[in-house]
Design a protein around this motif. Structure first.
Motif, mmCIF file in Angstrom:
data_model
loop_
_atom_site.group_PDB
_atom_site.id
_atom_site.type_symbol
_atom_site.label_atom_id
_atom_site.label_comp_id
_atom_site.label_asym_id
_atom_site.label_seq_id
_atom_site.Cartn_x
_atom_site.Cartn_y
_atom_site.Cartn_z
ATOM 1 N N GLU A 151 -7.305 1.691 -3.949
ATOM 2 C CA GLU A 151 -8.148 1.407 -2.792
ATOM 3 C C GLU A 151 -9.182 2.511 -2.709
ATOM 4 O O GLU A 151 -8.855 3.682 -2.803
ATOM 5 C CB GLU A 151 -7.322 1.404 -1.495
ATOM 6 C CG GLU A 151 -6.386 0.225 -1.431
ATOM 7 C CD GLU A 151 -5.687 0.058 -0.089
ATOM 8 O OE1 GLU A 151 -5.984 0.810 0.867
ATOM 9 O OE2 GLU A 151 -4.821 -0.830 -0.017
ATOM 10 N N GLU A 192 -6.403 -5.140 8.265
ATOM 11 C CA GLU A 192 -5.550 -3.961 8.468
ATOM 12 C C GLU A 192 -5.219 -3.812 9.946
ATOM 13 O O GLU A 192 -6.007 -4.228 10.800
ATOM 14 C CB GLU A 192 -6.287 -2.684 8.065
ATOM 15 C CG GLU A 192 -6.669 -2.572 6.625
ATOM 16 C CD GLU A 192 -7.204 -1.164 6.330
ATOM 17 O OE1 GLU A 192 -6.604 -0.502 5.481
ATOM 18 O OE2 GLU A 192 -8.201 -0.764 6.957
ATOM 19 N N ASP A 194 -11.660 -0.452 0.775
ATOM 20 C CA ASP A 194 -10.909 -0.083 1.981
ATOM 21 C C ASP A 194 -11.844 0.187 3.156
ATOM 22 O O ASP A 194 -13.003 0.538 2.950
ATOM 23 C CB ASP A 194 -10.107 1.191 1.663
ATOM 24 C CG ASP A 194 -8.893 1.348 2.549
ATOM 25 O OD1 ASP A 194 -8.682 0.527 3.455
ATOM 26 O OD2 ASP A 194 -8.137 2.315 2.321
ATOM 27 N N LYS A 208 -10.676 -4.965 2.406
ATOM 28 C CA LYS A 208 -9.767 -4.693 3.522
ATOM 29 C C LYS A 208 -10.580 -4.383 4.773
ATOM 30 O O LYS A 208 -11.310 -3.388 4.817
ATOM 31 C CB LYS A 208 -8.851 -3.514 3.168
ATOM 32 C CG LYS A 208 -8.036 -3.770 1.900
ATOM 33 C CD LYS A 208 -6.965 -2.718 1.684
ATOM 34 C CE LYS A 208 -5.799 -2.912 2.625
ATOM 35 N NZ LYS A 208 -4.671 -1.992 2.301
ATOM 36 N N GLU A 247 0.851 -1.195 0.000
ATOM 37 C CA GLU A 247 0.000 0.000 0.000
ATOM 38 C C GLU A 247 0.884 1.242 0.000
ATOM 39 O O GLU A 247 1.840 1.340 0.771
ATOM 40 C CB GLU A 247 -0.951 0.041 1.208
ATOM 41 C CG GLU A 247 -1.819 1.302 1.186
ATOM 42 C CD GLU A 247 -2.962 1.309 2.201
ATOM 43 O OE1 GLU A 247 -3.060 0.386 3.021
ATOM 44 O OE2 GLU A 247 -3.761 2.277 2.143
ATOM 45 N N ASN A 284 -4.472 4.897 -2.511
ATOM 46 C CA ASN A 284 -5.785 5.319 -2.005
ATOM 47 C C ASN A 284 -6.368 6.393 -2.914
ATOM 48 O O ASN A 284 -5.690 7.373 -3.247
ATOM 49 C CB ASN A 284 -5.648 5.866 -0.582
ATOM 50 C CG ASN A 284 -5.293 4.770 0.406
ATOM 51 O OD1 ASN A 284 -6.131 3.974 0.790
ATOM 52 N ND2 ASN A 284 -4.023 4.724 0.781
HETATM 53 MG MG MG Z 1 -5.935 2.286 2.213
#
Ligand code: MG
Ligand code: C2E
Ligand code: MG
Ligand code: MG
Length: 282
Positions: A150, A237, A180, A201, A59, A118
């Motif tokens: 994401e 996460e 996400d 996630k 990430e 992201n």
């Molecule tokens: Mg993220």
């Protein structure tokens, strides 16, 4: 004390409020120049396969080093950038920077993994990401296979039509999308089914109190069961302890991300982690 327009309204502001408002205003005004002034950089956090511990994804996380105020958290400046719309340019910068990093790793004999960036919901409305990546794919065929996005569950639901369309177009080009902060929005099955995403996630809020919290155990089990039913891998996460990792392994969570494995690190260190991971695999 700052005197607000309208004279007497000054007294409604406490010094703390004024200071917070001043900081917001200052950061907001400085955001646009931050790109030109080279104040942004990207750090990388590995995601590992639960079964083997091998790095399977990365990430990309944005960092802003303000010349006077020091490190500003993305949790603070991303919402400001979304308000002003400068998020669109900032995200383009992140993609360009990540692409350059992937090229650099490969030049140095390091095989990267897919790097997930992201993306705010606005990006799908105010920018044509599929066109950007189509052009990239024409110039450099395989680079897009190292890029992912994401998008938060909340952002996806707010702009369902634009998001579904963009994720479909990106998938066609070879770019995967992950959902996400899963579990923090209105995760209903019908929504998730409409989103052509490749992985989910789990937000770290559900992981933090594992394995001691019965409610979180039930929620995590249910979310993993649902994802399995949709054939989607699940990333947990915020994994910080071996007890969390062992629990997640036991309930069939496919991938792990968090301080237990590694904090977000600068690109050179990420390159080293990739080398180590590949050496162990051989
Ligand atoms: Mg993220
Ligand atoms: P996110 O996408 O959910 O990213 C995960 C956050 O959790 C990151 O915070 C990461 O550093 C942190 N984290 C990872 N492992 C652990 C752990 O074990 N424990 C704890 N306590 N935290 C962990 P970060 O880097 O501060 O980013 C915060 C949020 O800012 C991100 O949440 C994402 O929503 C946003 N963000 C960051 N970079 C970008 C960007 O380039 N574009 C956009 N639009 N948003 C970004
Ligand atoms: Mg997240
Ligand atoms: Mg988050």
């Amino acid at each position: 004390l700052v005197r607000a327009a309208g004279g007497d309204s000054t007294r409604f502001y406490s010094p703390e409020m004024t200071r917070a408002a001043e900081r917001r205003l200052r950061l907001t005004m400085n955001l646009d120049a931050a790109i030109e002034n080279n104040e942004f950089h990207v750090v990388y956090q590995p995601v590992v396969e639960t079964s083997t511990g091998a790095i399977c994804a990365i990430e990309a996380l944005l960092r802003w080093k303000h010349p006077d105020l020091g490190a500003i958290s993305p949790a603070e400046f991303i919402p400001l950038a979304e308000e002003t719309g400068s998020i669109v340019q900032i995200t383009r910068w992140v993609f360009a920077n990540v692409a350059e990093q992937i090229r650099s790793w490969r030049r140095n004999g390091i095989e990267p993994r897919r790097v997930f960036v992201n993306v705010s919901g606005q990006q799908f409305i105010r920018d044509d990401l599929p066109a950007y990546f189509r052009k990239m794919a024409e110039e450099e065929t395989d680079l897009v296979h190292f890029i992912g996005i994401e998008i938060t569950e909340q952002a996806a639901i707010q702009n369902m039509e634009a998001t579904v369309q963009a994720i479909r177009d990106l998938a066609e080009i070879g770019i995967d999308a992950a959902l996400d902060d899963f579990g923090t929005g209105y995760s209903s099955l019908s929504y998730i089914q409409r989103l052509p995403i490749r992985k989910i996630k789990l937000d770290r809020a559900f992981i933090a109190d594992l394995p001691g919290n019965d409610r979180d155990i039930a929620l995590v089990r249910a979310m993993i069961g649902m994802a399995n039913g949709l054939d989607l891998p699940v990333v947990a996460e915020g994994v910080e302890t071996a007890a969390q990792r062992d629990f997640l392994r036991g309930v069939g969570c496919s991938e792990l991300q968090g301080y237990l494995i590694s904090r977000p690190v600068p690109p050179d260190e990420m390159g080293e982690l990739l080398r180590q991971s590949d050496r162990r695999r051989r």
